[in-house]
Design a protein around this motif. Structure first.
Motif, PDB file in Angstrom:
ATOM      1  N   CYS A  11       0.833  -1.206   0.000  1.00  0.00           N
ATOM      2  CA  CYS A  11       0.000   0.000   0.000  1.00  0.00           C
ATOM      3  C   CYS A  11       0.872   1.263   0.000  1.00  0.00           C
ATOM      4  N   CYS A  14       2.004   2.088  -3.416  1.00  0.00           N
ATOM      5  CA  CYS A  14       0.994   1.844  -4.459  1.00  0.00           C
ATOM      6  C   CYS A  14       0.895   3.010  -5.447  1.00  0.00           C
ATOM      7  N   ARG A  15       0.748   2.646  -6.717  1.00  0.00           N
ATOM      8  CA  ARG A  15       0.493   3.650  -7.757  1.00  0.00           C
ATOM      9  C   ARG A  15      -0.629   3.152  -8.674  1.00  0.00           C
ATOM     10  N   LYS A  16      -1.615   2.485  -8.063  1.00  0.00           N
ATOM     11  CA  LYS A  16      -2.671   1.870  -8.877  1.00  0.00           C
ATOM     12  C   LYS A  16      -3.702   2.863  -9.404  1.00  0.00           C
ATOM     13  N   LEU A  19      -4.422   9.116  -7.903  1.00  0.00           N
ATOM     14  CA  LEU A  19      -4.208   9.859  -6.655  1.00  0.00           C
ATOM     15  C   LEU A  19      -2.756   9.749  -6.197  1.00  0.00           C
ATOM     16  N   ALA A  20      -2.051   8.745  -6.698  1.00  0.00           N
ATOM     17  CA  ALA A  20      -0.618   8.609  -6.371  1.00  0.00           C
ATOM     18  C   ALA A  20       0.179   9.817  -6.857  1.00  0.00           C
ATOM     19  N   ARG A  23      -0.559  12.833  -4.084  1.00  0.00           N
ATOM     20  CA  ARG A  23      -0.479  12.629  -2.633  1.00  0.00           C
ATOM     21  C   ARG A  23       0.896  13.033  -2.093  1.00  0.00           C
ATOM     22  N   VAL A  83     -10.316   5.281   0.369  1.00  0.00           N
ATOM     23  CA  VAL A  83      -9.115   5.441  -0.467  1.00  0.00           C
ATOM     24  C   VAL A  83      -7.994   5.940   0.431  1.00  0.00           C
ATOM     25  N   ALA A 100      -9.943   0.874  -7.390  1.00  0.00           N
ATOM     26  CA  ALA A 100      -8.512   0.536  -7.361  1.00  0.00           C
ATOM     27  C   ALA A 100      -8.047   0.270  -5.938  1.00  0.00           C
ATOM     28  N   CYS A 101      -8.659   0.965  -4.975  1.00  0.00           N
ATOM     29  CA  CYS A 101      -8.156   0.942  -3.596  1.00  0.00           C
ATOM     30  C   CYS A 101      -8.880  -0.037  -2.680  1.00  0.00           C
TER      31      CYS A 101
END
Ligand code: SF4
Length: 188
Positions: A11, A14-16, A19-20, A23, A83, A100-101
């Motif tokens: 987690c 994560c770059r799924k 929002l990555a 953030r 998320v 995704a989350c």
């Protein structure tokens, strides 16, 4: 299913979803790994993004006050979000971001095995209880899913925006407290 350490490591890097890109920190969630009660909001806000911890801003302070009203302490429950990364300008998380989350939250629930999940606000309730959940009509009501008791409360941010909702939330907290006394093993 991953164990706690594997899940945390995955987690945090994560770059799924998109929002990555915006953030500062991933907000994994915080609290007891054997919690009987989980509180789930929609997503991190500004202070959460900066600190990496859930519910630490004004809404977090109000959540602490709400917990204290029913003799709960953060250290005994688990607090997290749908998320794990902050949506820009605190907009609602998009469905594609939630999808995704959601696996991280599902894995957290599977590891913690809570007796009660408290959805904080409309977005969490629509994802976790029912797609067409109406927070104004259905807050404070119990639902059961896969043996877990689920209830939705107004999100603390909504209570800050509209203090007129606070008396209803106090009633909801008493309903939650009665259920905790009925089904939880720990002494709160
Ligand atoms: S919001 Fe969830 S799925 Fe999207 S990058 Fe963050 S941890 Fe990954």
């Amino acid at each position: 299913m991953k164990n706690w350490d594997e899940l945390y490591a995955e987690c945090m890097s994560c770059r799924k979803c998109d929002l990555a890109e915006t953030r500062t920190n991933v907000v994994f969630g915080d609290g007891a790994r054997n919690a009987e009660i989980m509180f789930i909001g929609e997503g991190p806000g500004e202070q959460e993004d900066l600190t990496g911890l859930p519910f630490v801003g004004r809404a977090g302070k109000l959540l602490d006050d709400m917990l204290a009203m029913i003799d709960l302490d953060r250290s005994r429950v688990f607090v997290g979000n749908m998320v794990k990364c902050r949506p820009p300008q605190n907009r609602d998380p998009l469905n594609v971001e939630q999808e995704a989350c959601i696996g991280y939250l599902r894995n957290q629930v599977a590891l913690i095995k809570p007796k009660i999940i408290v959805c904080l606000g409309r977005i969490a309730a629509m994802k976790l209880i029912r797609e067409d959940f109406k927070i104004t009509r259905e807050h404070g009501k119990w639902f059961e899913k896969a043996g877990v008791q689920m209830i939705a409360l107004y999100h603390p941010s909504a209570l800050l925006r509209d203090p007129r909702k606070r008396p209803e939330s106090f009633e909801d907290l008493k309903i939650l407290q009665a259920k905790i006394r009925e089904i939880c093993d720990h002494t709160y």
